[in-house]
Each structure stands twice: as structure tokens, then as C-alpha cells.
Design an enzyme around this catalytic site. Sequence first.
Site, PDB file in Angstrom:
ATOM      1  N   GLU A 176     -34.730  35.561 -36.798  1.00 31.17           N
ATOM      2  CA  GLU A 176     -35.862  35.679 -35.173  1.00 31.17           C
ATOM      3  C   GLU A 176     -35.279  33.989 -34.943  1.00 31.17           C
ATOM      4  O   GLU A 176     -36.172  32.587 -35.040  1.00 31.17           O
ATOM      5  CB  GLU A 176     -37.637  35.251 -35.978  1.00 31.17           C
ATOM      6  CG  GLU A 176     -38.463  34.747 -34.538  1.00 31.17           C
ATOM      7  CD  GLU A 176     -39.530  35.318 -35.044  1.00 31.17           C
ATOM      8  OE1 GLU A 176     -40.202  35.075 -36.568  1.00 31.17           O
ATOM      9  OE2 GLU A 176     -40.631  34.802 -34.078  1.00 31.17           O
ATOM     10  N   LYS A 218     -35.256  38.793 -33.412  1.00 34.73           N
ATOM     11  CA  LYS A 218     -36.176  39.120 -32.902  1.00 34.73           C
ATOM     12  C   LYS A 218     -36.562  38.007 -32.050  1.00 34.73           C
ATOM     13  O   LYS A 218     -36.831  36.721 -32.684  1.00 34.73           O
ATOM     14  CB  LYS A 218     -37.596  39.147 -33.958  1.00 34.73           C
ATOM     15  CG  LYS A 218     -38.756  38.696 -33.874  1.00 34.73           C
ATOM     16  CD  LYS A 218     -40.044  38.886 -34.843  1.00 34.73           C
ATOM     17  CE  LYS A 218     -41.011  38.308 -34.297  1.00 34.73           C
ATOM     18  NZ  LYS A 218     -42.649  38.757 -35.525  1.00 34.73           N
TER      19      LYS A 218
HETATM   20  P1  13P Z   1     -46.334  36.172 -32.460  1.00 31.08           P
HETATM   21  O1  13P Z   1     -46.292  37.289 -31.480  1.00 31.08           O
HETATM   22  O2  13P Z   1     -48.037  35.633 -32.547  1.00 31.08           O
HETATM   23  O3  13P Z   1     -45.269  35.413 -31.554  1.00 31.08           O
HETATM   24  O4  13P Z   1     -46.000  36.105 -33.877  1.00 31.08           O
HETATM   25  C1  13P Z   1     -44.482  37.016 -34.082  1.00 31.08           C
HETATM   26  C2  13P Z   1     -44.194  36.243 -35.062  1.00 31.08           C
HETATM   27  O5  13P Z   1     -43.212  36.421 -36.013  1.00 31.08           O
HETATM   28  C3  13P Z   1     -43.410  34.699 -35.220  1.00 31.08           C
HETATM   29  O6  13P Z   1     -42.840  34.617 -36.127  1.00 31.08           O
END
Ligand code: 13P
Length: 340
Positions: A176, A218
Site C-alpha cells: 500500500e 492497494k
Molecule cells: P481508508 O479506506 O479509510 O483510506 O482505509 C484503508 C486503509 O486500510 C488505509 O491503510
Amino acid sequence: MASSLSETARALVAPGKGILAADESSGTIKKRFDSIGCDSTEDRRRAYREMLFTAKGAADAVSGVILFDETIRQQASDGRTLVKVLEESGVIPGIKVDKGTTPLAKSPRELVTDGLDGLRARLVEYRELGARFAKWRAVIDIADGIPTQYCIDVNAHALARYAALCQDEGIVPIVEPEVLMDGSHSIEECSRVTTDTLHTVFNELIAQRVELEGMLLKPNMVIPGKKFSGGKATPAQVADATIACFREVVPAAVPGIVFLSGGQGDEEATANLDAINKLGPHAWQVSFSYGRALQAAALNAWKGADANADAGRKAFLHRARMNGLAREGNWTADAEKSAS
Ligand code: 13P
């Protein structure tokens, strides 16, 4: 060659399904609970997560749930572990393994993500507790003079080290790199920074021998900053910009892209995901891994009280279903209304 890593990765982006990110750290969940006037005690955090995980029918739209360290060790009120509750409803348990962000040395306006020290041993323990996938979030901010390539490089290096360790231990890494939408930047600026970031991240993943078929990406959508003077982009504009960017930099071997919601409104996140999938089919599955956009309505319905658990489950189920439709490009305003 299909490995169990790629099987799990593909199961997480199965048709009509996406991921619930319920891995808020202690600080973040306190902020969320403050907003509904609920004390953040261990028991309330447990009750809240149990409410989400016991929403009947959610497994039709939710393939996996990302847990926080505390949650993976907790039990439901019937004595089963919360991990067991998920497994028995056909949902794959995952775990956030980064230790949050800290100011980057020599560039203190930027952040680097901690958590590599001792990570292999923690992965072994999480695997024993039932986690089959993991998450590590890196944060890239856009403002005057940032991000620096230095910040992108160190975060990409850490993401790849984390991903390689996960795969070594039989856990699917969700990678991510989040380009924040907090700034005043345009959609073009977001596209440029997202492209640079993903380019660097994939170079590092490949250099560190990460098996692309056994991971998920992500990312943020390509979207203007919240303070951008030109206002919001339409779902069609977000979809065009996002797909144009991802086509350039995300290898087709990656089974799935699961977007974060990043502060978009509930319906906004659904509409944007739907518009992206309406442009498909794409080289990868395109789904969600939402935190706030799946939970905000449920949190507000629950308000910290067990008596409201059914209302909380109903609100959560509705958002999960809407995003399940959007994940196929089948969401409509009518579905949004009729199902509520
Ligand atoms: P949000 O969808 O609230 O951005 O959170 C996703 C997430 O896991 C951020 O690390």
C-alpha cells in the site's frame, strides 16, 4: 505456476468481492470512537469489530478483513476467536503489520513507515494466529517541494522488504503506497506523483524478487486533493485518470488492485470504483479495500451501544453490497436507494 500465495491473492479479489480494512491502530480507532462519543476501551473495540464480522451476508461482498494486532487475539462474545468467526463465515483473516509512520530523517516534513525490525518473527506468529495476508501502508504527501524522490525511494524499499518477507512466510502481502488526497493539488499532479511512486515501488518489488502473482496492490485513486481550488472530479474523470496511470505502471501479473478510500465520502468511493470498473475489463481485478468508506455509516448507527448492533450491521452490509456491485461496474443510484 500457481502457488498458494497466488490462490489466496486471487480469492481476495474474487468476483463481486473486496476487502474490509478494520485494522485501525489504537490512535485511529480512538479518533473514530471520539466522533460518536464512545470511550475507546478494549471491550468497545472488541464489540465494534464483532458487530462488523457477524453481519450475515457480508461474506457475499467481503473476501477478507484486515485486523489490528489487538483484534487478531480477541474473542467474540460466544467464546470463538474473532479469527474463527471470520473463517467460519468464509472470510479470509489478514493483519496490518507495519508500525505506523514517523518523520523521515533529513526530510522531516515527509514520513517513512516503521516495522521491519523483528518482522519475520511477527509474521510467523500472525500466521499461527490465522492471518493469510498482510498489509503495510506507506504514505506519500503532496505539497510545496514534496514528495522528494528520496522519500519515495525509502518507502518503496521498505514495502518491498516487507513483501518479500511475507511471501517467504507464506503470507500474501498487500502493498500500500498511499498518495494522500489531503493537499491542494490537481488531478494531474496526483497522476504524476502516483505514477512516479508506483514505478519506484514495482522496480523495488522486482529487484527484491517479490512474486507479483502472489501480492495485491492497494493504491489511492487518481483524484484531486481535497483542498484543490478547482473542486471535485467526476467519477468518469477519476476513472479515466486512474486507469491511464495504472496501465502504464502496474504489471498484468498482479492479480488485483484494491483501492483505499482515503477520505472520499461513502458514495463517492463507491461511484468512483464503479466508474473504473465500467471501463473494464482490465488486466487486473479492480476492487476495494476500504476502511472509512465501509465503516462510517455503521459506526454512526452503532454509536457505541450494543442495542444498536443490528442497525450497525445493516448499515455495514449495505455499503459492502454497494461496493460489491461497484467492483463489477454494476452499481446504480437505484440500487443505492432500493437497498437502503
Ligand atoms: P481508508 O479506506 O479509510 O483510506 O482505509 C484503508 C486503509 O486500510 C488505509 O491503510
